[in-house]
Design a protein around this motif. Sequence first.
Motif, PDB file in Angstrom:
ATOM      1  N   PHE A  26       0.819  -1.054   0.145  1.00  0.00           N
ATOM      2  CA  PHE A  26      -0.088  -0.002  -0.136  1.00  0.00           C
ATOM      3  C   PHE A  26       0.996   1.299   0.003  1.00  0.00           C
ATOM      4  O   PHE A  26       0.374   2.221  -0.023  1.00  0.00           O
ATOM      5  N   LYS A  27       1.980   0.949   0.037  1.00  0.00           N
ATOM      6  CA  LYS A  27       3.190   2.267  -0.094  1.00  0.00           C
ATOM      7  C   LYS A  27       3.827   2.293  -1.467  1.00  0.00           C
ATOM      8  O   LYS A  27       4.990   2.858  -1.454  1.00  0.00           O
ATOM      9  N   GLU A  28       3.401   1.577  -2.388  1.00  0.00           N
ATOM     10  CA  GLU A  28       4.272   1.188  -3.617  1.00  0.00           C
ATOM     11  C   GLU A  28       4.216   2.672  -4.669  1.00  0.00           C
ATOM     12  O   GLU A  28       4.120   2.569  -5.818  1.00  0.00           O
ATOM     13  N   THR A  29       4.307   3.760  -3.972  1.00  0.00           N
ATOM     14  CA  THR A  29       4.188   4.952  -4.849  1.00  0.00           C
ATOM     15  C   THR A  29       5.362   5.059  -5.507  1.00  0.00           C
ATOM     16  O   THR A  29       4.764   5.193  -7.125  1.00  0.00           O
ATOM     17  N   ASN A  30       6.736   5.013  -5.289  1.00  0.00           N
ATOM     18  CA  ASN A  30       7.715   5.277  -6.453  1.00  0.00           C
ATOM     19  C   ASN A  30       7.717   3.849  -7.314  1.00  0.00           C
ATOM     20  O   ASN A  30       8.109   4.117  -8.491  1.00  0.00           O
ATOM     21  N   THR A  31       7.331   2.935  -6.940  1.00  0.00           N
ATOM     22  CA  THR A  31       7.289   1.747  -7.752  1.00  0.00           C
ATOM     23  C   THR A  31       6.389   1.727  -8.713  1.00  0.00           C
ATOM     24  O   THR A  31       6.765   1.644 -10.080  1.00  0.00           O
ATOM     25  N   SER A  32       5.136   2.103  -8.421  1.00  0.00           N
ATOM     26  CA  SER A  32       4.054   2.417  -9.443  1.00  0.00           C
ATOM     27  C   SER A  32       4.444   3.250 -10.267  1.00  0.00           C
ATOM     28  O   SER A  32       4.259   3.118 -11.704  1.00  0.00           O
TER      29      SER A  32
END
Length: 389
Positions: A26-32
């Motif tokens: 739920f924290k995959e901001t940079n990955t996505s």
Amino acid sequence: MKIADRDREQLIRWRRHLHQYPELSFKETNTSAFVSEALKRMPFLEISRPAPTAVMAVLRGRNPGKTLAIRADMDALPIEEKNTFEYRSSVPGVMHACGHDGHTAMLLTTAKLLSENKEKLSGEIRFIFQHAEETPPGGADELVNAGVMDGVDYVIGTHLWSPLETGKIGIVYGPMMAAPDTFKVTVIGKGGHAGLPHETIDSITAAAQTISSLQQIVSRATDASEQLVISVTQIAGGSADNVIPGSVEFGGTVRSFNEELRNQIPGKIEQIVKGVTDAHGASYKFDYTKGYRPVINEERTTRILHQTAAGLFGEDSVTLMKPVMVGEDFSAYQQKAPGCFFFTGAGNKKEGITFPHHHANFTIDEKALEIGVKMLTKAAEAFLSSDHE
């Protein structure tokens, strides 16, 4: 569909970048964002964000046809990495210890190769880059509710698997991965001096007998032909040598495939907890949480993937595996369309790549990445072919 040297090199670069910069569920901001930017450089893809940290790309072939979804997960685990290679995690306490970095890199490469061959394809392919597989309630149900599976005819996915040697494809017909439920018990007694146990209600003794008795559910209260695991994995209570604590907490996991049996287990656990605590004059609190559904591979879809692996690498490369009692929210997609999840071998004993998943020294044999891409691209061709109408 051949993989050029530049694509092979890019595949490894993508995986190493993702490994170096892991993000939790739920924290995959940079990955996505990284995935989205990579997809934007590929032709013909329609890119959307069905959840804040998830990405989907749609490729439409030259002619109408079936719709195939291919899923990869992107999240990492709260583990401090002990590997020492150059691209080890740069984020303290966070690590790709399960192979999701490889899954994402493989699906990116698959999307690139298939988009560059759009004219050879009929139908539609949805490349689903999912967030939060590792942490219930998971990301799969959220994406299904967002509509990513609407109109999908087949869904497939793969998991890099270190217990399986690189070059092998693990296929399981039917039940593959278990439903991972969890439970928590608090045994409430009466604390007091350890030298005067008769003046207490010993919560540790009651908890110990309860834990021991829970194993009878598997060995004596369940048909031996059923697959069931009950494991107590946590226990906490007490703070001093001379004090009997007023309460003890313990908890663990239940793994099963049979839905009827799964629904019976909470009652069986609580029956034992109540019986033992009553006998000691103690009381209890009991919580039970259902996890993901079991992954159950559909026969025809599994057969197509089996044939794909045999056609690519030879029948000897296919390992028909038994079910494993780990959980996976790929099962959410299988509620909407026939699907199959398969293992891509990523272990290499000669190179010392043998650590289990969720271990601080986990890694994969990067030669497995190309094998996974070949499986996914060839499978996409097979599922969209008129031969499988």
